[in-house]
Enzyme design. Sequence first.
Site, PDB file in Angstrom:
ATOM      1  N   PRO A  11       0.942  -1.408   0.077  1.00  0.00           N
ATOM      2  CA  PRO A  11      -0.141  -0.081   0.194  1.00  0.00           C
ATOM      3  C   PRO A  11       1.356   1.563  -0.035  1.00  0.00           C
ATOM      4  CG  PRO A  11      -0.741  -1.062   2.299  1.00  0.00           C
ATOM      5  CD  PRO A  11       0.462  -2.076   1.214  1.00  0.00           C
ATOM      6  N   ASN A  12       0.044   1.917  -1.037  1.00  0.00           N
ATOM      7  CA  ASN A  12       1.477   3.440  -1.092  1.00  0.00           C
ATOM      8  C   ASN A  12       2.269   3.351  -1.704  1.00  0.00           C
ATOM      9  OD1 ASN A  12      -0.518   5.146   0.854  1.00  0.00           O
ATOM     10  ND2 ASN A  12      -0.609   3.855   2.288  1.00  0.00           N
ATOM     11  N   ARG A  42       4.778  12.111  -3.184  1.00  0.00           N
ATOM     12  CA  ARG A  42       4.640  13.070  -1.806  1.00  0.00           C
ATOM     13  C   ARG A  42       6.377  12.407  -1.099  1.00  0.00           C
ATOM     14  NH1 ARG A  42       0.070  12.844  -4.358  1.00  0.00           N
ATOM     15  NH2 ARG A  42      -1.349  12.576  -3.517  1.00  0.00           N
ATOM     16  N   TYR A  87      11.176   9.399   1.295  1.00  0.00           N
ATOM     17  CA  TYR A  87      11.595   7.860   0.296  1.00  0.00           C
ATOM     18  C   TYR A  87      12.282   8.529  -1.132  1.00  0.00           C
ATOM     19  CZ  TYR A  87       8.103   5.769   3.920  1.00  0.00           C
ATOM     20  OH  TYR A  87       7.742   5.535   4.459  1.00  0.00           O
ATOM     21  N   ASN A 117       8.227  -5.388  -1.187  1.00  0.00           N
ATOM     22  CA  ASN A 117       7.935  -4.571  -0.330  1.00  0.00           C
ATOM     23  C   ASN A 117       6.251  -4.291  -0.326  1.00  0.00           C
ATOM     24  OD1 ASN A 117       8.252  -2.354   1.396  1.00  0.00           O
ATOM     25  ND2 ASN A 117       8.847  -1.122  -0.609  1.00  0.00           N
ATOM     26  N   ALA A 131       3.633  -1.298   4.763  1.00  0.00           N
ATOM     27  CA  ALA A 131       2.625  -1.153   6.032  1.00  0.00           C
ATOM     28  C   ALA A 131       2.406  -2.403   6.038  1.00  0.00           C
ATOM     29  CB  ALA A 131       1.756   0.035   5.899  1.00  0.00           C
ATOM     30  N   GLU A 177      12.458  -9.841   1.184  1.00  0.00           N
ATOM     31  CA  GLU A 177      12.211  -8.782   2.571  1.00  0.00           C
ATOM     32  C   GLU A 177      12.974  -7.758   1.828  1.00  0.00           C
ATOM     33  OE1 GLU A 177      11.287  -9.223   6.245  1.00  0.00           O
ATOM     34  OE2 GLU A 177      10.562  -7.183   6.220  1.00  0.00           O
ATOM     35  N   HIS A 202      13.336  -2.850   1.831  1.00  0.00           N
ATOM     36  CA  HIS A 202      13.071  -1.339   1.979  1.00  0.00           C
ATOM     37  C   HIS A 202      13.428  -0.660   1.277  1.00  0.00           C
ATOM     38  CE1 HIS A 202       9.541  -3.668   4.583  1.00  0.00           C
ATOM     39  NE2 HIS A 202      10.533  -4.460   5.723  1.00  0.00           N
ATOM     40  N   ARG A 207      13.740   3.446  12.238  1.00  0.00           N
ATOM     41  CA  ARG A 207      12.418   4.820  12.838  1.00  0.00           C
ATOM     42  C   ARG A 207      11.100   4.361  13.723  1.00  0.00           C
ATOM     43  NH1 ARG A 207       9.776   4.675   7.031  1.00  0.00           N
ATOM     44  NH2 ARG A 207       8.915   6.240   7.830  1.00  0.00           N
TER      45      ARG A 207
END
Length: 145
Positions: free
Chosen positions: A9-10, A17, A22, A74, A77, A98, A100, A107
């Site tokens: 998501p996103n 944004r 990112y 990835n 969330a 996995e 990121h 974080r």
Amino acid sequence: MKILFLNGPNLNLLGQRQPEVYGKTTLGDIEANVRGKAAKLSGVEVDFRQSNHEGELVTWIQQARGNASVIVINAAAYTHTSIALRDAITAAEVPTIEIHLSNIHAREEFRHHSMIAAVCRGQIAGFGANSYYLAFEAALLLQAK
Ligand code: CA2
């Protein structure tokens, strides 16, 4: 071999944004770069997808069984919440990497735990768009073994 890249998501907002977190590279840019790397090799196919829906990601992981050689995910969330993704990865029996963009361990506390880490072959985090390219190399190494 087929490498299936899944994005949660996103991540469709990448480059549009929060560039301070990112980066400025879009998911389309990343996909194009990964496809460019694959095109230089023979026999390496790339499938690159993004979804904002947990169930759709689960379905794609299920469909990878017998179809993809390696999954690079990835999960965004859902990394921190999704037992469904973890169970799907376990059931698929496809080696999964996995990834990121950010270093999730540096974080907020809630990002430190990954629900899927224990069922993945390994984790690459913190290299921005390069996390995808490093995962591409790692996927090739997994197949070369
Ligand atoms: O660092 C990563 O790749 C993450 O998977 C990104 C997720 C975050 O929830 C994870 O903890 C770490 C967030 C993806 C959202 O991406 C956006 C991109 C641009 C603007 C807003 C969100």
